[in-house]
Every structure is written in structure tokens, then in C-alpha cells.
Design an enzyme around this catalytic site. Structure first.
Site, PDB file in Angstrom:
ATOM      1  N   GLU A  88       0.830  -1.219   0.000  1.00 18.50           N
ATOM      2  CA  GLU A  88       0.000   0.000   0.000  1.00 18.50           C
ATOM      3  C   GLU A  88       0.865   1.270   0.000  1.00 18.50           C
ATOM      4  OE1 GLU A  88      -2.972  -0.263   3.093  1.00 18.50           O
ATOM      5  OE2 GLU A  88      -4.219  -1.573   1.879  1.00 18.50           O
TER       6      GLU A  88
ATOM      7  N   GLU B 124      -6.229  -8.410  -0.388  1.00 20.93           N
ATOM      8  CA  GLU B 124      -6.694  -8.455   1.003  1.00 20.93           C
ATOM      9  C   GLU B 124      -8.179  -8.133   1.017  1.00 20.93           C
ATOM     10  OE1 GLU B 124      -4.675  -5.707   3.571  1.00 20.93           O
ATOM     11  OE2 GLU B 124      -2.707  -6.188   2.774  1.00 20.93           O
TER      12      GLU B 124
HETATM   13  C1  GLA Z   1      -3.871  -2.801   4.883  1.00 18.69           C
HETATM   14  C2  GLA Z   1      -2.577  -3.530   5.134  1.00 18.69           C
HETATM   15  C3  GLA Z   1      -2.703  -4.702   6.053  1.00 18.69           C
HETATM   16  C4  GLA Z   1      -3.630  -4.423   7.197  1.00 18.69           C
HETATM   17  C5  GLA Z   1      -4.940  -3.933   6.645  1.00 18.69           C
HETATM   18  C6  GLA Z   1      -5.949  -3.608   7.679  1.00 18.69           C
HETATM   19  O1  GLA Z   1      -4.600  -3.286   3.834  1.00 18.69           O
HETATM   20  O2  GLA Z   1      -1.999  -3.943   3.938  1.00 18.69           O
HETATM   21  O3  GLA Z   1      -1.420  -5.006   6.539  1.00 18.69           O
HETATM   22  O4  GLA Z   1      -3.086  -3.467   8.048  1.00 18.69           O
HETATM   23  O5  GLA Z   1      -4.705  -2.725   5.966  1.00 18.69           O
HETATM   24  O6  GLA Z   1      -7.103  -3.095   7.046  1.00 18.69           O
END
Ligand code: GLA
Length: 628
Positions: A114, A263
Site C-alpha cells: 500500500e 486483502e
Molecule cells: C492494509 C494492510 C494490512 C492491514 C490492513 C488492515 O490493507 O496492507 O497489513 O493493516 O490494511 O485493514
């Protein structure tokens, strides 16, 4: 479960001290996964540099816009421009690639995690100045294009230029965003280069992104990646199926190919105001919606809770004690269903004949100077998406510089910045027979974020046979009449003027509309073999729908399956040779009945069905062709 992503953030475990690497634990994890037929995506850990690195080399730490240097204890605390940080990042990526680049159980790579926070440190300033010099050549040229005589901003040399992301000359702000984009591109390239040169070419390289995040231009950032992947979350636990659909389509548009959901939440997150859980059935509904929009994988974050750390309250598939939590059964069902129909979905993807253009330049430019705080760029796209989705069903959200030739209709909801290259692309599309439908604020700015010297839509003015006479931010709705129906605009309205004899006036403001009274609100004009339409007001949902339906029908856009009950979404994926699969989801809260063509087969059950009853949150996967 047949895939797991591991390693992102694990730098202090992989390299416990400078130059000393320990991968024994990761070897064991990958081997164990293989034993259970679980493939691995490896995350490079560069979003979380270890304490030995940041304390010995504090110049690798990020500096925020107020000049405060980050400290250890959170993540994303690195400087994205730091040359030293890049050396360490390349070295850990190299160690991983050397070790796992030929591991048959490693499917691919996620670089960092991210990408988000730019740094405002000395190396960032230096690189920004070099970037500007490269773009403009001379300071005189920059002064001219930025109109720096205004407010005595004239610069004598590049090093005088401040590094700001707000409250500045909009030309500087736009270039800062482009510099940030290019810096993330080179940040990624630094790791991509070492992985590509030491890993099998079958291992893909991606990074995980955050849908409408406007920190950088995602089209540019994805050029050198093999795959787009994103993190799909609903912090309040309430799936908004239309917004989520648009987000999937946005991500599919980064590479105009299928993508991964890297995710998503098993139930709930920990960073919302109230972290309510998705209701029973919605985890499955979300997984199938992702697939319907082109996801080829859905991964849950997280598998099992870390016992301590900032995310103890986060949803997980297993509890901290080891056994599953209640949502596990639903995820297990998804896994079984994916296993069953996965082979039929392989090599299929959504194919749209309608596109919405998403422009980072325009989004940024509008956000720098909103003129009305009610004007929200993303809402312009999603309101339009809602209006066209019932007919278009499959929609691409893509860059204005993409090849548009195969679309029947292209919408550009608020294409504020139109560069010369974009103008050429759009005009070629219309000339060759396309229908371009522009929304309010389009064509006001050039590539330097300067006002065009031809009224909106600027370089498309002649093709439209008309232009914007004046724009108005609205503090109360204005009424609009049209052949499509009557309605209102509540956020933005522009009075238009037709300048060609054959320009059609599609909509008119009511006599009560003040400055706008009696003026055209929408124009359309034939240009080449196609047509260009400009809608100058933020239409209410009913009028927007009533307007776009006939425009799409005229362009022969037809739903894949008509008569779908409200709340039911139909998503089609097809293969090159034409085999089609429909994913039908009832996003509503009461049961719905859908008639199917004769000979259809519901693939989850394997039954031939003439129609289907979908309970609330229900999913059906249908092969519509008799032969299948
Ligand atoms: C992001 C991160 C993860 C986690 C999620 C929680 O997507 O990549 O490591 O912290 O947020 O929503």
C-alpha cells in the site's frame, strides 16, 4: 485456501541485523504451505524497515510536510526518495529473489505494501527540482507555464521552488503529484529490477493498492507491474454493492486485465469508527462479486491474529488460540465453490463496450480548487456508474489515454484537465464513430493546470459545436427540462451556448434558474462518424438515468440479460472463443426470481435450470449456453 501471501513487513525477522539474513523460518513456511498445496506470494518487507536500519541511518526516515521526521514503532516510516533506503530495499529484495526466485511454490511477488506516504525531506526537494528542470528545461519556461508573475512567484532557479502538497500554485501542486507518481514508479522499479533478473518469468510482480487513493497516478504506476491487486474493505460492515463494483472495475482498468483482491476482511476491520462485522452471507457475496468483476484470486487479511501489535482487534480466519472463528465456514464454502468452478473461469474476463474515463490529473486539479465543497470527483464517477450499470452491466473504468476504439459509448464525467494528447485520443475516437459524453467541468484546464483559452470543453469545443458560457456552484437546486424528462441539479450547473447550426440542445434550465434561466444545460453534436455530448449540470439520479438510457440505446448498448430484478447484479465473464459465464448475486435483503435462457446450467449445483431463486445475498454461477 490455495494461496497465501507472506513476508510483507517481516524485515526485522529476515534481516535481524545489518547484512545478516535469516530465511530459515520462511523456508519452513513455504515448504509447509507446499505440503498443503498452498502456493505463496512473497511480499518484500520494505514498508517496515527494521530499527537497526532507521537508528543507524536516520536519513532513511520519512519527513512529513511540517518537517517532522518519523520515528520507529509504526510502518511506512521510510523516505521514498532516500538513495540509501533504496540500496537497502534492493538488497533485501535481491536476497529474497536469489532464494525464492526459482521456488516452484512461489507464484509471484508483492512489492512493498500500500504505497502511500511521500516524504518531504532534503533528497525529495532535490529530486523534485531535478524533475522540474527535466520537464521544463529552463526556469523561464516554468515561469511562463505556471504563470508565476501572479503573486510575485517568479523563480530565478529551480532550487528556489518550494516543496508543498497544498495551498500552492495549482501548477506546482499538479507537478508535485506527478513527481510523487514518478518517484513511486522508480521506487518500485528498484525492486522489480532485481527480482526480474533473478526470478522465473512465470512469477508475477504486483503491489497492493487502495482503490480511489489519489496519492499517485495508478495507470502510470502499473505500467511495469504484471498484475493489479487491491485491498477491498468496508469498515462499517455494510457492503455497498455499486461502489464496490466500481472499485473492482477501477482496479481492472489499471492494466485492463483481470486482477487480484490481495486483502479483504474476514468479517471486520479495526480502523473504522464502528467496526461492525459483515452480516452472514456477505463475505461470500463479496468474494463472488470480486470474481464477477474480474478478480482471479481473493485473499483474506488476516489468517490468524498476531498476539500483540496494533491490529489485535482485526478480523481473522483463525482465532489467536488456533481454531477457526465463525466466519471460517463461509470462507470454506467460498473455497469449495472456487475449486468447483475455477477451471471454467480460467482465461475468462469481463468485456465491456461502455467505459468511464478516470483522470488523476482531473481529480487532483478539482480537489486543489473544488469551488464547491459538494463537488466530489469520485461521486461524479460513481453517480454515473449507478445510472448506466442497469443497461451497460459491464463497465470499464480506464485512463483517458487508453485505446477507446472498441467502446460504443465513453463517458467522461468531470474531465477537467485535457492535455493535447488526450484531446487527440478523444477526437479520434469520436471521428471513428464513438459517442463521447462529457460531464460538467470538462476541458477547462490544460496539462499545466492552466485555464484553456477556449471555453470548456476547450480543445473539444469545435467538435461539440458549442461551449460553456459560465459555470455556477449551486447552493440550492435548479430545475431542468428536457425531452428525457424534468429534474434538477444540486451541486454544479453550467450555461451552454451552441455555436454550430446543427448542434442539438438536449436540456434547458427552467425560467426560475437565475443566471441560468432558459439557457442550454446539455448539447450534442455529430462529429465525424460519431457524436459528442456535453452535460453541464450534476443531474439528479432519476434525470441522469433517463438521459443516459436513450443515449446508450442509440449506441446499441444492450444488457446481457434484461428484466433483472432490482438489487440483482449480473456479471459476465467470457473467454476469447466466446464461452460465457454469468455470476448472479442478489445484493438485496429479500428473495428474487431470475428467468434464465433455456438450457442454462447453474454451475455450483450442476443443475440445468430455467430460472433461479436467489435468497438475500444469494449467488448463482450460470453457464447460459446449452452446449455447456
Ligand atoms: C492494509 C494492510 C494490512 C492491514 C490492513 C488492515 O490493507 O496492507 O497489513 O493493516 O490494511 O485493514
Amino acid at each position: 485456501m490455495n494461496v497465501v501471501r507472506v513476508g510483507e513487513f517481516a524485515w526485522s525477522t529476515m534481516e535481524p541485523s545489518e547484512g545478516r539474513f535469516d530465511f530459515a523460518w520462511l523456508d519452513r513456511a513455504i515448504a509447509l504451505a507446499a505440503k498443503h498445496h498452498i502456493a505463496v506470494v512473497l511480499g518484500t518487507p520494505t514498508a517496515a524497515p527494521p530499527a537497526w536500519l532507521t537508528s543507524k541511518y536516520p536519513d532513511t526516515l520519512r519527513v512529513d510536510e511540517d518537517g517532522k521526521r518519523a520515528e520507529h514503532g509504526n510502518r511506512q516510516h521510510f523516505s521514498f526518495t532516500s538513495p540509501r533506503y533504496r540500496e537497502f530495499a534492493a538488497r533485501i529484495a535481491l536476497q529474497m529473489a536469489l532464494r525464492y526466485g526459482h521456488n516452484a511454490n512461489v507464484l509471484g511477488w508483492q512489492i512493498d505494501n500500500e504505497l502511500a506516504a511521500p516524504s518531504f525531506d532534503a533528497s525529495a526537494a532535490r529530486q523534485f527540482h531535478q524533475w522540474l528542470q527535466h520537464r521544463y528545461g529552463t526556469i523561464a519556461e516554468l515561469n511562463r507555464r505556471w504563470a508565476t508573475a501572479y503573486w510575485s512567484q517568479t523563480y530565478d532557479n529551480f532550487s528556489e521552488i518550494p516543496v508543498h502538497s497544498k495551498g500552492e500554485n495549482p501548477a506546482l501542486l499538479l507537478d508535485w503529484k506527478r513527481f510523487v507518481t514518478d518517484t513511486w514508479v522508480s521506487y518500485l522499479a528498484n525492486q522489480i529490477a532485481v527480482i526480474r533478473s533473478h526470478a522465473d518469468s512465470s512469477q508475477f510482480i504486483t503491489t497492493n493498492t487502495m482503490h480511489w487513493n489519489i496519492g499517485f497516478d495508478h495507470y502510470t504506476a502499473h505500467r511495469d507491474l504484471d498484475l493489479a491487486a487491491w485491498d477491498d474493505y468496508f469498515p462499517d460492515g455494510h457492503l455497498d454493492p455499486i461502489l464496490n463494483a466500481a472499485e473492482h472495475d477501477l482496479v481492472r482498468g489499471y492494466k485492463q486485465r483481470n486482477f487480484w483482491v490481495m486483502e479483504t476482511q474476514p468479517g471486520y476491520v479495526n480502523w473504522g469508527a464502528i467496526n461492525a462485522s459483515l452480516p452472514p452471507g456477505v463475505t461470500r457475496e463479496m468474494a463472488w462479486q470480486a470474481v464477477g468483476h474480474g478478480a482471479d484470486a481473493v485473499l483474506y487479511w488476516q489468517w490468524r491474529s498476531a498476539l500483540n501489535g496494533q491490529e489485535q482487534y482485526y478480523g481473522s480466519v483463525l482465532g489467536p488460540d488456533g481454531p477457526p472463528v465463525p466466519v471460517y465456514a463461509e470462507i470454506q464454502q467460498i473455497g469449495a465453490e472456487f475449486e468447483r468452478v475455477g477451471p471454467s473461469l480460467a482465461n475468462t474476463s469481463p468485456r465491456a463496450n461502455v467505459a468511464i474515463l478516470n483522470s488523476y490529473d482531473s481529480h487532483w486539479a478539482i480537489d486543489f480548487q473544488k469551488h464547491s465543497q459538494k463537488f466530489d470527483y469520485v461521486e461524479q464517477i460513481t453517480d454515473l456508474y449507478k445510472a448506466i450499470q442497469p443497461i451497460a452491466q459491464t463497465i470499464d473504468i480506464i485512463s483517458p489515454d487508453a485505446d477507446l476504439s472498441h467502446f460504443k459509448v465513453v463517458f467522461a464525467p468531470a474531465l477537467n484537465v485535457i492535455s493535447e494528447a488526450t484531446a487527440r485520443n478523444l477526437l479520434a475516437y469520436v471521428r471513428q464513430g464513438g459517442h463521447l459524453i462529457l460531464g460538467p467541468r470538462s476541458g477547462m484546464k490544460d496539462a499545466d493546470d492552466a485555464l484553456q483559452t477556449v471555453r470548456q470543453p476547450g480543445p473539444l469545443e469545435t467538435a461539440l459545436g458549442g461551449h460553456v458560457e459560465q459555470y455556477y456552484a449551486l447552493d440550492k437546486p435548479v430545475q431542468i427540462t428536457s425531452a428525457f424528462g424534468n429534474g434538477s441539479a444540486a451541486v454544479w450547473a453550467e450555461s451552454l451556448t451552441a455555436t454550430a447550426p446543427n448542434t442539438n440542445i438536449l436540456m434547458t434550465y427552467a425560467p426560475s434558474a437565475g443566471w441560468l434561466a432558459g439557457k442550454p444545460a446539455a448539447l450534442s453534436h455529430v462529429y465525424g462518424r460519431g457524436e459528442i455530448t456535453y452535460i453541464g449540470a450534476t443531474l439528479d439520479p432519476a434525470l441522469l438515468r433517463a438521459t443516459v438510457d436513450p443515449l446508450m440505446s442509440a449506441a446499441r448498448v444492450r444488457p446481457v440479460l434484461s428484466h433483472i430484478p432490482p438489487g440483482v447484479e449480473l456479471m459476465e465473464r467470457s473467454a476469447d472463443r466466446g464461452a460465457r459465464i454469468w455470476i448472479l448475486i442478489n445484493h438485496g435483503t429479500s428473495a428474487q426470481h431470475v428467468e434464465l435462457p433455456p438450457g442454462a446450467i447453474e454451475m455450483l449445483s450442476g443443475n440445468a435450470v430455467g430460472s433461479i431463486d436467489l435468497p438475500a445475498h444469494g449467488v448463482a454461477v450460470v453457464s447460459p449456453e446449452r452446449s455447456r
